[in-house]
Write an enzyme that holds these catalytic residues in place. Structure first.
Site, PDB file in Angstrom:
ATOM      1  CB  SER A   1       5.058  -4.484 -19.155  1.00  0.00           C
ATOM      2  OG  SER A   1       5.010  -5.687 -19.897  1.00  0.00           O
TER       3      SER A   1
ATOM      4  NE  ARG B   1      -0.482  -3.519 -11.654  1.00  0.00           N
ATOM      5  CZ  ARG B   1      -1.606  -4.189 -11.382  1.00  0.00           C
ATOM      6  NH1 ARG B   1      -1.578  -5.257 -10.592  1.00  0.00           N
ATOM      7  NH2 ARG B   1      -2.762  -3.783 -11.888  1.00  0.00           N
TER       8      ARG B   1
ATOM      9  CB  THR C   1       1.277  -5.178 -24.471  1.00  0.00           C
ATOM     10  OG1 THR C   1       2.049  -5.179 -23.268  1.00  0.00           O
ATOM     11  CG2 THR C   1       0.921  -3.748 -24.826  1.00  0.00           C
TER      12      THR C   1
ATOM     13  CB  CYS D   1       4.518  -6.840   0.644  1.00  0.00           C
ATOM     14  SG  CYS D   1       4.568  -5.071   0.260  1.00  0.00           S
TER      15      CYS D   1
ATOM     16  CB  CYS E   1       1.100   0.676  -1.412  1.00  0.00           C
ATOM     17  SG  CYS E   1       0.168  -0.463  -2.442  1.00  0.00           S
TER      18      CYS E   1
ATOM     19  CB  CYS F   1       2.567  -5.078  -6.746  1.00  0.00           C
ATOM     20  SG  CYS F   1       2.528  -5.948  -5.166  1.00  0.00           S
TER      21      CYS F   1
ATOM     22  CB  CYS G   1      -1.303  -7.574   0.063  1.00  0.00           C
ATOM     23  SG  CYS G   1      -2.009  -6.062  -0.642  1.00  0.00           S
TER      24      CYS G   1
END
Length: 629
Positions: free
Chosen positions: A142, A387, A423, A574, A598, A601, A604
């Site tokens: 984050s 992310r 958050t 991606c 990968c 995130c 896709c």
């Protein structure tokens, strides 16, 4: 695989606790990895911070529970109430009062609140948290300028308990970027009282607090399936089998998954949680409250160590404009952390139109802007990650309750877009769900109290006031700025109407023939980097010899639709080069999926034009290993 060398004492009243005092031989992690030309072998995670809490080896303990039970057995851990372990048809089945899927801010806040209530009422309550990352915090990424409102409510004495929250926000700057200039604008942000933090480090600390209260936390286990009873009520999850090869055969280290059941199950998987999405669709939770579709953005982030003379702890910078085009919503952030570190990121809304746009390459361009470059020059990249995040806000919140449990945190979508914060709202949602779950189990109440209390909370008021900010940018950058400024400074969210979102992100992608290709500069290896170099810095790792967790609903669509009509957008959206087109034996393009790259995130799963890619969980413990993000 090696088993624990442990002998249980029949006189022990707490056998699982006694295991922590025995000599352990842990299974070796898989060492055979295969990386394509576009991937690299990552180093081990530099962080050992979580070891002092003990939960890294809790995962190994959980993996080896089979010697502890024949048919059924009742055990207790760390002063928690008993829960039942049974064995049926070769699979372990473990029952708890409350099962939480995901050890992020929402899930851990729920666990802590549940244990607080059990202590306050002097009532036994067993709570289990399962987490797909190898360590708690390892998959957490984050910005993050942290608002401590929810933490103040949950753990009022956190300032005296060595929480990794040390750098108060000292200034707010807001820039509009052109290609060569940074134009200062009045800042719409008010971060007084907030802190610049690493969320992955805060989550590790929360994990320790949850364990101190008696929560059982099991990282390294992927929840791959929702369990239902005969009445279609959710009763828990099944973890993914370990040791399955690419061809589907069982390897020597095969271990079946475990059925983990809860009287109440809370899903806290984060943005676009795979099981949460299934629950939302199965029970039609959006339709239940006429919620709109969720909208998303992709955040790409690096942590740099910079020259001390350029470091201003607590300085917060946000930008709009370049390098994104006026029709694409997004912006960047640069936060000065501690230890000469800065967090730099670019957030790109996934409803962008041009399939040639590459968010990763846009991020590389950003670092060459004169205002950013002068800060980074002479510095070193420490970590990289990416992310997706929810941007739908108030309009897109589904009914979060289903038979047997609830959805909390970013799985439901409580991000405040104009604040760029989620958050504190995620944590509060977990706390409210925990209170409702406790009432269900011990007071005969209904989980509906979670929904009622959520709508009566500051979370709801905050998201309602911010509801028109994001959809205003559907009309472009300048109209969006005008409407959002009016909302923020004058109307303050009190207008009598609510704007709607545009098309779903995957539907927003235009055909390639309608768009102009974008040529990106080559990385210089100083400020900008290729994907393999960045991937190395994410510490991403998966066992190569396992079935791909990235599934194509129709294997023909990439070559028949995506490549000719959309110019292979999956090779661009991606941020880890998981998807690339290679030539087959006949010289025709063929999609190759490098699943081991990968970053989890979920871009896709969101952006594929035909929704043909389904993101599912890989074996537990795989993925990134963030320590600074």
């Amino acid at each position: 695989m090696h088993r624990f060398l442990v002998k249980l004492s029949s006189s022990s009243s707490n056998p699982l606790r006694s295991l922590k005092n025995k000599r352990l031989i842990l299974p070796l992690l898989p060492s055979s990895k295969s990386f394509t030309s576009s991937s690299v072998s990552p180093p081990p995670s530099p962080s050992n911070a979580s070891n002092r809490f003990g939960y890294p080896y809790s995962a190994e303990l959980f993996r080896n529970l089979s010697p502890l039970s024949s048919n059924s057995r009742t055990l207790g851990v760390n002063g928690s109430s008993s829960r039942c372990i049974s064995s049926e048809a070769g699979r372990e089945s473990i029952e708890y009062d409350v099962l939480i899927v995901g050890a992020g801010p929402a899930g851990l806040s729920a666990a802590i609140r549940l244990k607080q209530l059990s202590q306050e009422k002097n009532i036994d309550l067993s709570v289990c948290v399962v987490e797909k990352g190898a360590e708690v915090g390892g998959h957490i990424i984050s910005g993050n300028v942290f608002e401590p409102l929810a933490l103040d409510e949950l753990l009022p004495h956190w300032r005296q308990e060595h929480a990794p929250i040390e750098i108060p926000a000292s200034s707010d700057k807001f820039w509009f970027l052109t290609k060569d200039r940074a134009i200062s604008l009045p800042s719409p942000f008010d971060n007084k009282g907030n802190y610049v933090i690493s969320l992955s480090q805060l989550v590790r600390w929360l994990g320790g607090k949850a364990e101190e209260l008696g929560t059982e936390i099991y990282p390294g286990f992927s929840a791959s399936e929702v369990l239902y009873d005969a009445s279609d009520k959710v009763v828990g999850i099944a973890t993914k089998d370990m040791g399955i090869s690419k061809d589907g055969s069982k390897k020597e280290n095969f271990q079946p998954g475990v059925d983990i059941k809860g009287r109440v199950t809370l899903f806290a998987e984060g943005c676009r949680g795979s099981l949460s999405e299934r629950i939302i669709k199965k029970y039609k939770l959006r339709e239940e409250v006429n919620a709109q579709h969720q909208t998303y953005a992709l955040g790409i982030k690096e942590v740099w160590e910079i020259d001390e003379s350029k470091h201003n702890p607590g300085e917060v910078i946000h930008t709009l404009g370049w390098p994104l085009d006026p029709k694409t919503y997004g912006g960047s952030f640069l936060y000065h952390m501690n230890d000469r570190q800065v967090a730099l990121g670019l957030v790109v809304a996934l409803n962008y139109h041009n399939p040639f746009l590459n968010p990763y390459e846009e991020f590389q361009k950003l670092k060459h802007h004169p205002a950013i470059k002068r800060i980074l020059e002479g510095g070193t990249v420490l970590q990289y990650g990416a992310r997706t995040l929810n941007e739908g806000g108030f309009q897109s919140i589904p009914y979060p309750i289903f038979p047997g449990g609830a959805i909390i945190g970013c799985s439901a979508g409580f991000l405040n877009v104009p604040k760029i914060k989620g958050t504190h709202t995620a944590m509060k949602s977990g706390m409210l769900a925990a209170e409702a779950a406790f009432g269900v189990i011990h007071e005969g109440l209904h989980m509906n109290t979670y929904w009622d209390n959520l709508r009566d909370s500051w979370v709801w008021k905050e998201l309602y006031a911010a509801r028109n900010y994001r959809p205003a940018f559907e009309y472009g950058l300048l109209p969006g700025l005008a409407v959002s400024a009016m909302e923020h400074y004058v109307l303050k969210g009190k207008v009598p109407f609510t704007l709607k979102h545009g098309k779903a992100d995957h539907e927003a992608t235009d055909l390639a023939r309608k768009c102009t290709p974008i040529v990106y500069p080559k990385p210089d290896g100083v400020l900008s980097f290729d994907v393999p170099t960045s991937l190395y810095r994410s510490n991403t790792n998966h066992d190569h010899d396992q079935p791909s967790h990235l599934r194509l609903r129709d294997p023909k669509i990439p070559e028949k639709v995506n490549f000719p009509e959309y110019a292979a957008p999956e090779s661009r959206y991606c941020p880890a080069r998981v998807y690339e087109y290679i030539e087959d034996e006949e010289g025709k393009p063929k999609l190759q999926i490098n699943a081991q790259n990968c970053l989890h995130c979920k871009a896709c799963d969101i952006k594929d034009p035909k929704q043909n890619i389904e993101w599912t969980v890989p074996e537990g413990g795989g993925g990134p290993a963030y320590s600074l993000m």
